[in-house]
Scaffold this active site. Structure first.
Site, PDB file in Angstrom:
ATOM      1  N   HIS A 138       0.823  -1.213   0.000  1.00  0.00           N
ATOM      2  CA  HIS A 138       0.000   0.000   0.000  1.00  0.00           C
ATOM      3  C   HIS A 138       0.859   1.265   0.000  1.00  0.00           C
ATOM      4  O   HIS A 138       1.991   1.266   0.494  1.00  0.00           O
ATOM      5  CB  HIS A 138      -1.029   0.018   1.149  1.00  0.00           C
ATOM      6  CG  HIS A 138      -0.479   0.166   2.521  1.00  0.00           C
ATOM      7  ND1 HIS A 138      -0.913  -0.591   3.591  1.00  0.00           N
ATOM      8  CD2 HIS A 138       0.462   0.994   3.043  1.00  0.00           C
ATOM      9  CE1 HIS A 138      -0.276  -0.220   4.681  1.00  0.00           C
ATOM     10  NE2 HIS A 138       0.578   0.741   4.374  1.00  0.00           N
ATOM     11  N   GLU A 143      -5.083   0.252  -0.158  1.00  0.00           N
ATOM     12  CA  GLU A 143      -4.807  -1.161   0.058  1.00  0.00           C
ATOM     13  C   GLU A 143      -4.991  -1.957  -1.243  1.00  0.00           C
ATOM     14  O   GLU A 143      -5.653  -1.490  -2.172  1.00  0.00           O
ATOM     15  CB  GLU A 143      -5.768  -1.708   1.130  1.00  0.00           C
ATOM     16  CG  GLU A 143      -5.595  -1.066   2.514  1.00  0.00           C
ATOM     17  CD  GLU A 143      -4.359  -1.595   3.265  1.00  0.00           C
ATOM     18  OE1 GLU A 143      -3.385  -2.038   2.612  1.00  0.00           O
ATOM     19  OE2 GLU A 143      -4.358  -1.536   4.513  1.00  0.00           O
TER      20      GLU A 143
HETATM   21  C1  F6R Z   1       1.404   6.503   6.511  1.00  0.00           C
HETATM   22  C2  F6R Z   1       1.172   5.801   5.254  1.00  0.00           C
HETATM   23  C3  F6R Z   1       1.540   4.362   5.097  1.00  0.00           C
HETATM   24  C4  F6R Z   1       2.936   4.022   5.602  1.00  0.00           C
HETATM   25  C5  F6R Z   1       3.224   2.536   5.461  1.00  0.00           C
HETATM   26  C6  F6R Z   1       4.578   2.170   6.023  1.00  0.00           C
HETATM   27  O1  F6R Z   1       0.971   7.836   6.391  1.00  0.00           O
HETATM   28  O2  F6R Z   1       0.656   6.380   4.361  1.00  0.00           O
HETATM   29  O3  F6R Z   1       1.434   4.024   3.737  1.00  0.00           O
HETATM   30  O4  F6R Z   1       3.874   4.767   4.875  1.00  0.00           O
HETATM   31  O5  F6R Z   1       2.249   1.816   6.122  1.00  0.00           O
HETATM   32  O6  F6R Z   1       4.545   2.337   7.407  1.00  0.00           O
HETATM   33  P1  F6R Z   1       5.872   2.369   8.286  1.00  0.00           P
HETATM   34  O7  F6R Z   1       6.648   3.531   7.840  1.00  0.00           O
HETATM   35  O8  F6R Z   1       5.398   2.498   9.701  1.00  0.00           O
HETATM   36  O9  F6R Z   1       6.581   1.077   8.007  1.00  0.00           O
END
Ligand code: F6R
Length: 235
Positions: A138, A143
């Protein structure tokens, strides 16, 4: 796509911070699309440092965040409103009125999404969009699905996303809000420059599919292959 590998999270974050800083210096009234989560924390630390050193100012910058949990008030410590305040907005000189996030408590999510898409259009679109990538491919909270989600929308979060984000909610996936409001792929793809950050070897498999596999809605990030100006940073 320009793909760059770094030795460490710190090196990737430093490069990303200089990219965003360059954008702001070249266009002080830049419109930035911002992400939350673990990935961009080092980037935001870097930007706060560059601000403290007097190298950049956010006084004329406008920001739009990618997403917000549905049902969490802005004051909740795990809301993305609170995240942005904690890691960036409280550390730089950006006027609050120029920072935009969706209202996670909007009574009419469809109306909130229309308002948000219209606000981005009215701002002239995004000059630079910062993205992380989820384990399921995503971007924002777009999703995997049967088709690419074009507009801002309310989304049921994938079980893998709930599991990944449980660490922010005491380790319990059942405590993670089950749905979120997210910017759609039209706004993201409309950004004039995209920085996709991938935080760690455990995401190499999904990153490989996103940048080297077929473009398909089952891997939402694969749509970025159709964008003319994407920098992919990973370590
Ligand atoms: C958050 C977002 C998500 C995150 C992804 C990765 O604003 O849009 O797409 O970038 O879920 O999350 P982390 O960085 O926590 O691994």
């Amino acid at each position: 796509m320009n793909v760059r590998q770094f030795d460490s999270y710190e090196a990737m974050s430093r490069y990303a911070a200089f990219s965003v800083a360059t954008q702001i210096r070249q266009k002080p009234d830049s419109v930035l699309g911002l992400a939350t989560g673990s990935t961009p924390i080092g980037l935001y630390d870097g930007l706060a440092q560059l601000y403290q050193e007097g190298l950049i100012s956010f006084r004329r910058v406008t920001t739009f965040n990618l997403d917000e949990y549905y049902g969490l008030p802005a004051e909740h410590p795990e809301s993305y409103h609170a995240f942005m305040k904690r890691y960036l907005f409280s550390k730089v000189d950006i006027p609050a009125a120029q920072t935009h996030l969706m209202d996670g408590c909007a009574k009419d999510p469809a109306e909130e999404c229309r308002r948000y898409d219209a606000a981005i259009t009215a701002a002239g679109g995004l000059d630079l969009q910062v993205l992380g990538i989820g384990f399921d491919g995503h971007i924002g909270f777009n999703e995997p699905g049967d088709s690419f989600a074009v507009d801002c929308h309310l989304v049921q979060l994938d079980p893998s996303t709930l599991a990944a984000n449980a660490r922010f909610f005491g380790g319990d996936p059942a405590k993670v809000p089950a749905s979120a409001l997210t910017m759609g792929l039209r706004c993201i793809m409309g950004a004039r420059h995209i920085l996709l950050l991938c935080n760690g070897p455990e995401k190499h498999a999904i990153l490989k599919q996103a940048i080297g596999g077929p473009v398909r809605p089952e891997v939402p990030a694969s749509i970025l292959q159709l964008h003319p100006n994407v920098d992919v940073l990973f370590f």
